[in-house]
Write a protein that holds these residues in place. Structure first.
Motif, PDB file in Angstrom:
ATOM      1  N   THR A 664       0.821  -1.220   0.000  1.00  0.00           N
ATOM      2  CA  THR A 664       0.000   0.000   0.000  1.00  0.00           C
ATOM      3  C   THR A 664       0.846   1.258   0.000  1.00  0.00           C
ATOM      4  N   VAL A 665       2.152   1.143   0.277  1.00  0.00           N
ATOM      5  CA  VAL A 665       3.043   2.301   0.275  1.00  0.00           C
ATOM      6  C   VAL A 665       4.045   2.127  -0.858  1.00  0.00           C
ATOM      7  N   LYS A 666       3.813   2.838  -1.943  1.00  0.00           N
ATOM      8  CA  LYS A 666       4.675   2.751  -3.119  1.00  0.00           C
ATOM      9  C   LYS A 666       5.658   3.912  -3.115  1.00  0.00           C
ATOM     10  N   VAL A 667       6.932   3.594  -3.283  1.00  0.00           N
ATOM     11  CA  VAL A 667       7.996   4.600  -3.289  1.00  0.00           C
ATOM     12  C   VAL A 667       8.474   4.795  -4.724  1.00  0.00           C
ATOM     13  N   ALA A 668       8.513   6.033  -5.146  1.00  0.00           N
ATOM     14  CA  ALA A 668       8.836   6.357  -6.536  1.00  0.00           C
ATOM     15  C   ALA A 668      10.253   5.923  -6.896  1.00  0.00           C
ATOM     16  N   GLY A 669      10.431   5.565  -8.152  1.00  0.00           N
ATOM     17  CA  GLY A 669      11.757   5.256  -8.666  1.00  0.00           C
ATOM     18  C   GLY A 669      12.550   6.523  -8.938  1.00  0.00           C
ATOM     19  N   TRP A 670      13.770   6.373  -9.384  1.00  0.00           N
ATOM     20  CA  TRP A 670      14.639   7.524  -9.594  1.00  0.00           C
ATOM     21  C   TRP A 670      15.718   7.209 -10.617  1.00  0.00           C
ATOM     22  N   THR A 671      16.277   8.273 -11.182  1.00  0.00           N
ATOM     23  CA  THR A 671      17.400   8.171 -12.109  1.00  0.00           C
ATOM     24  C   THR A 671      18.437   9.211 -11.721  1.00  0.00           C
ATOM     25  N   ARG A 672      19.683   8.798 -11.670  1.00  0.00           N
ATOM     26  CA  ARG A 672      20.775   9.681 -11.237  1.00  0.00           C
ATOM     27  C   ARG A 672      21.859   9.732 -12.306  1.00  0.00           C
ATOM     28  N   LEU A 673      22.413  10.927 -12.523  1.00  0.00           N
ATOM     29  CA  LEU A 673      23.494  11.126 -13.482  1.00  0.00           C
ATOM     30  C   LEU A 673      24.763  11.517 -12.738  1.00  0.00           C
ATOM     31  N   ASP A 674      25.869  10.812 -13.043  1.00  0.00           N
ATOM     32  CA  ASP A 674      27.184  11.099 -12.469  1.00  0.00           C
ATOM     33  C   ASP A 674      28.160  11.392 -13.598  1.00  0.00           C
ATOM     34  N   LEU A 675      29.019  12.400 -13.399  1.00  0.00           N
ATOM     35  CA  LEU A 675      29.998  12.786 -14.420  1.00  0.00           C
ATOM     36  C   LEU A 675      31.385  12.908 -13.804  1.00  0.00           C
ATOM     37  N   GLY A 676      32.400  12.579 -14.606  1.00  0.00           N
ATOM     38  CA  GLY A 676      33.774  12.693 -14.128  1.00  0.00           C
ATOM     39  C   GLY A 676      34.729  13.070 -15.240  1.00  0.00           C
ATOM     40  N   LEU A 677      35.885  13.586 -14.851  1.00  0.00           N
ATOM     41  CA  LEU A 677      36.939  13.972 -15.789  1.00  0.00           C
ATOM     42  C   LEU A 677      38.274  13.664 -15.139  1.00  0.00           C
ATOM     43  N   ARG A 678      39.187  13.086 -15.883  1.00  0.00           N
ATOM     44  CA  ARG A 678      40.523  12.812 -15.343  1.00  0.00           C
ATOM     45  C   ARG A 678      41.587  13.156 -16.378  1.00  0.00           C
ATOM     46  N   TYR A 679      42.768  13.445 -15.860  1.00  0.00           N
ATOM     47  CA  TYR A 679      43.893  13.850 -16.708  1.00  0.00           C
ATOM     48  C   TYR A 679      45.132  13.157 -16.199  1.00  0.00           C
ATOM     49  N   LEU A 680      45.764  12.414 -17.090  1.00  0.00           N
ATOM     50  CA  LEU A 680      46.982  11.673 -16.777  1.00  0.00           C
ATOM     51  C   LEU A 680      48.148  12.349 -17.469  1.00  0.00           C
ATOM     52  N   THR A 681      49.196  12.673 -16.709  1.00  0.00           N
ATOM     53  CA  THR A 681      50.340  13.359 -17.293  1.00  0.00           C
ATOM     54  C   THR A 681      51.603  12.928 -16.567  1.00  0.00           C
ATOM     55  N   GLU A 682      52.713  13.484 -16.994  1.00  0.00           N
ATOM     56  CA  GLU A 682      53.996  13.205 -16.375  1.00  0.00           C
ATOM     57  C   GLU A 682      54.622  14.523 -15.943  1.00  0.00           C
ATOM     58  N   PHE A 683      55.122  14.536 -14.705  1.00  0.00           N
ATOM     59  CA  PHE A 683      55.752  15.737 -14.180  1.00  0.00           C
ATOM     60  C   PHE A 683      57.082  15.352 -13.558  1.00  0.00           C
ATOM     61  N   ARG A 684      58.169  15.814 -14.187  1.00  0.00           N
ATOM     62  CA  ARG A 684      59.522  15.543 -13.713  1.00  0.00           C
ATOM     63  C   ARG A 684      59.756  14.050 -13.476  1.00  0.00           C
ATOM     64  N   GLY A 685      59.275  13.260 -14.439  1.00  0.00           N
ATOM     65  CA  GLY A 685      59.487  11.826 -14.382  1.00  0.00           C
ATOM     66  C   GLY A 685      58.527  11.068 -13.497  1.00  0.00           C
ATOM     67  N   HIS A 686      57.523  11.749 -12.942  1.00  0.00           N
ATOM     68  CA  HIS A 686      56.548  11.099 -12.064  1.00  0.00           C
ATOM     69  C   HIS A 686      55.181  11.072 -12.739  1.00  0.00           C
ATOM     70  N   LEU A 687      54.492   9.945 -12.564  1.00  0.00           N
ATOM     71  CA  LEU A 687      53.146   9.807 -13.091  1.00  0.00           C
ATOM     72  C   LEU A 687      52.175  10.563 -12.193  1.00  0.00           C
ATOM     73  N   VAL A 688      51.413  11.494 -12.775  1.00  0.00           N
ATOM     74  CA  VAL A 688      50.463  12.316 -12.030  1.00  0.00           C
ATOM     75  C   VAL A 688      49.074  12.110 -12.628  1.00  0.00           C
ATOM     76  N   THR A 689      48.085  11.867 -11.752  1.00  0.00           N
ATOM     77  CA  THR A 689      46.699  11.710 -12.192  1.00  0.00           C
ATOM     78  C   THR A 689      45.821  12.694 -11.435  1.00  0.00           C
ATOM     79  N   LEU A 690      45.111  13.519 -12.184  1.00  0.00           N
ATOM     80  CA  LEU A 690      44.161  14.480 -11.617  1.00  0.00           C
ATOM     81  C   LEU A 690      42.750  14.018 -11.969  1.00  0.00           C
ATOM     82  N   ARG A 691      41.865  14.008 -10.982  1.00  0.00           N
ATOM     83  CA  ARG A 691      40.494  13.544 -11.211  1.00  0.00           C
ATOM     84  C   ARG A 691      39.503  14.518 -10.593  1.00  0.00           C
ATOM     85  N   GLY A 692      38.388  14.693 -11.258  1.00  0.00           N
ATOM     86  CA  GLY A 692      37.273  15.462 -10.722  1.00  0.00           C
ATOM     87  C   GLY A 692      35.980  14.717 -10.991  1.00  0.00           C
ATOM     88  N   ARG A 693      35.029  14.821 -10.057  1.00  0.00           N
ATOM     89  CA  ARG A 693      33.807  14.036 -10.203  1.00  0.00           C
ATOM     90  C   ARG A 693      32.636  14.755  -9.546  1.00  0.00           C
TER      91      ARG A 693
END
Length: 731
Positions: A664-693
């Motif tokens: 007798t108690v119906k709970v509505a469904g839902w839809t969610r959107l998630d987004l992300g961006l990442r950047y892989l680079t090298e800095f002075r011989g070191h692997l660097v990964t930057l991520r945003g979400r």
């Protein structure tokens, strides 16, 4: 440690990191068009096993196979069950903080919350699995009971469906719809030193370090250390969280003998975390939602948990045909909380009340297994035989105080904060909060034997086996520790399955397998609080097909599973009544569909009904909290012309469900959107990964889950729009 609250958290690394694939995958990854910077070459095992980790599939988000319990690690095309193994690459790229965050990517799993606290629980094929029933390297209930941080494991393996023969009875009452196994981290072949920091909504910050080295002749000895601290708020107003952890993984790789060990510590502290919403008896229809950031928790509420765990594992090759293994693990847990769960009385005005509930708990878990695997031939037929035995014991101590009649009036839309009330003379109590008493003990013993027969050059694989199990549960009364009659029974759980590989790209499979779990424990709201019901036997039939196109894979499964069910009846007694029957279809897709574009997701259709309940109001109604349709789909896209830049998106959809067994108690469904961006680079011989979400980009109001404990239809409000940015550097 928390005095250094400025410093920060997460992450993480692992054996197969994002742009550092094992040699077995180098050709696929080059062909995929990904641009790889100098990284770590990995070839190692997640345990003391000659099998090692299943290699990543094209795209790196899932593995080619996974562990099917005592049958060991196999390629998906050879496995007569539905298994997905999510890699550490996916864990990092989605900036997942817990097992639940990882499983947002799984179309057959939905993350919920345990009863009365903030424990993660998971609906798998519509059946509930609590986080304290998650396995670590094949052993149940070793990692922290309520929340498991991603720094503590390498991969998340989801095996869908019943699994008594494969894994043994689940000690906590879950496992009917599937099992979750987490693989530990091990030192890769090359030195690893990684520092990761992040900051997110609510000024949530964290710092983590991941260090690994190998030593000795032929680098036989490996050590890996992960340490992290998280602190700050969340996207919900005035919520607070602090998590500290440290874990060490050791391994030794000999010619015939392989050894590994893990020891870890996690301390998780929640402050004013938004609570479950229990629906009052007069509510019908879907309750209105508050603003996504509104916090209706009381300011004095908290939940703290501290865990220490460890494992030892060894494997020895007796000869070219026989391998024996043994493993042992333990967990010691201390919990303390003061809660004020919200009961909604009026769905339109948002009026309701909270009551103070304090709880302390101690768990002592000891578990282990031994086994032997062999291979031999009888004419044109090849055999792979396994014999194994397992032991599990959990001793639980608990105490509580619940001031049910001292109700604190508040409102879900405009919360009212109260000073922390003293317990009244009418409060319900059990044992001493400062020294919890013995309330339960669970002992599980099992013996299993299985044989996989392969014919026609491995095109047909037939597996048959059984597990003989003894389940013993003991309950002790609060205050007096008077022992109730123990439940002590034996059960044989059979399984038969088959795989037919039509060609290299297609295989079909079928299985019959049973599930066996400890019966549910009556919650504190029932008259028989703490009583453990008789173990549940479930029966599953499944057929499916799998496709492996080299760069893209797909699966389809059709299944039906039945399970005894439990309810709180009209007399407020927690009891077994009728059964749940879940029928469904699962579709999955993974891999790299075109160069630079990776997909991961699928859809699940579920028909989960209550059967033979003896009550016309519930018979034939849908099971609490289980939608008819749910889907998840994620895409990773390497942006052309921007070397090292990747955009990712994920859509998670959950259909409507019911919050009570009479529907007798119906709970509505839902839809969610998630987004992300990442950047892989090298800095002075070191692997660097930057991520945003950003998760829940549209700030969608939604009830993220309904229920999470048998017979209960409480609601959990979904998180608001949440952002996080992170940086990691490999030295």
């Amino acid at each position: 440690m928390y005095k250094f609250g400025g410093v920060l958290v997460i992450l993480v690394s692992s054996i197969t990191t994002i742009y550092a694939q094992s040699p077995s995958n180098e050709d696929n990854d080059t062909a995929s068009g990904k641009t790889f910077l100098p990284g770590i070459t990995v070839s190692t095992s997640a345990d003391a096993s000659a099998e090692g980790l299943s290699p990543p599939y094209a795209g790196g988000q899932v593995a080619r196979g996974g562990r099917a319990g005592i049958l060991g690690t196999n390629d998906n095309m050879d496995t007569p069950f539905s298994i997905t193994s999510y890699t550490n690459e996916l864990i990092q790229d989605r900036q997942a903080r817990s097992v639940g965050d990882v499983l947002q990517n799984d179309p057959s799993v939905r993350v919920a919350r345990g009863f009365g606290n903030f424990q993660e629980s998971y609906f798998i094929r519509g059946f509930i699995l609590g986080s304290d029933d998650v396995a670590f390297n094949g052993l149940f209930s070793l990692l922290p009971r309520q929340y498991i941080a991603t720094e503590l494991f390498e991969r998340v393996e989801v095996m869908r469906g019943a699994s008594a023969f494969l894994t043994g009875a689940n000690p906590g009452g879950g496992g009917i719809g599937g099992a979750i196994n987490l693989l530990p981290k091990r030192a890769p072949n090359e030195p690893l030193t990684r520092l990761t920091t992040h900051v997110g909504s609510g000024w949530h910050h964290n710092v983590g370090v991941d260090v690994a080295r190998r030593f000795g002749p032929d680098q036989k000895i490996g050590i890996r250390f992960n340490g992290a601290y998280r602190g700050g708020g969340t996207a919900v107003d005035k919520e607070g969280v602090q998590t500290g952890l440290a874990a060490v993984g050791l391994d030794w790789r000999g010619d015939k003998l392989r050894l590994s060990a893990d020891i870890g510590w996690q301390d998780n502290r929640l402050k004013r975390t938004r609570t479950n919403v229990t629906l009052g008896s007069g509510i019908t229809g879907s309750p209105r939602l508050p603003d996504p950031t509104t916090n209706f928790a009381q300011p004095w509420s908290y939940s703290n948990e501290s865990d220490i765990f460890g494992t030892l594992r060894g494997e020895y090759d007796i000869n070219a045909y026989l391998t024996a293994w043994a493993a042992y693990g333990l967990r010691r847990t201390d919990e303390k909380n003061s809660l004020a769960n919200f009961t909604l009385a009026d769905r339109d005005t948002g009026d309701g009340y909270a009551t103070r509930f304090d709880n302390t708990r101690k768990d002592n878990v000891d578990t282990g297994e031994i086994g032997i695997r062999g291979k031999f031939s009888t004419g044109p037929i090849d055999h792979r035989v396994v014999i194994a035995g397992s032991y599990f014991e959990n001793e639980r101590k608990n105490a509580y105080a619940w001031d049910f009649f001292n109700q604190l009036n508040t409102n879900i839309f405009s919360p009212v904060s109260w000073e922390k009330p003293d317990f009244s003379s009418s409060a319900f109590r059990g044992n001493n909060l400062s020294s919890p008493g013995l309330t339960g003990r669970t002992r599980l013993l099992s013996f299993a034997i299985g044989d996989t027969v392969s014919i026609l050059e491995d095109r047909i694989l037939l597996t048959a086996g059984f597990r003989h199990q003894n389940l013993r549960t003991e309950s002790y009364a609060y205050d007096t520790e008077a022992k109730s009659p123990a439940y002590d029974r034996n059960r044989i759980s059979p399984s038969v399955s088959a795989v037919y590989k039509i060609n290299k790209q297609f295989s079909i499979y079928g299985n019959y397998i049973e599930g066996l779990t400890q019966g549910d424990t009556a919650p504190g709201t029932a008259i028989n609080s703490g009583q453990v019901l008789a173990p549940y036997v479930s029966k599953q039939k499944e057929i499916g097909a799998k496709y492996d196109g080299g760069h893209i894979g797909a699966t389809i499964a059709l299944f039906t599973t039945t399970k005894p069910r439990s309810i709180i009846d009209a007399d407020n007694v927690f009891t077994s009544s009728g059964r749940d029957r879940h029928r469904g279809v699962e579709l999955g897709i993974y891999g790299e569909v075109i160069r630079g574009l990776r997909l991961l997701g699928g859809a699940t259709w579920l028909d989960a009904k209550q059967r033979s309940t003896g009550d016309v109001t519930t018979d034939g109604q849908r099971v609490i909290g289980v939608p008819s349709f749910q889907a998840s789909m994620g895409a990773d896209w390497d942006i052309p012309g921007l070397q090292g830049v990747t955009f990712d998106s994920r859509v998670v959809h959950t259909g409507s469900s019911y919050a009570n067994d009479v529907n007798t108690v119906k709970v509505a469904g839902w839809t969610r959107l998630d987004l992300g961006l990442r950047y892989l680079t090298e800095f002075r011989g070191h692997l660097v990964t930057l991520r945003g979400r950003v998760d829940n980009v549209t700030n969608r109001k939604h009830w993220a889950s309904v229920g999470g404990y048998p017979g209960q239809g409480y609601l959990v409000a979904g998180m608001p729009r949440t952002f996080v940015v992170s940086a990691s550097i490999d030295y």
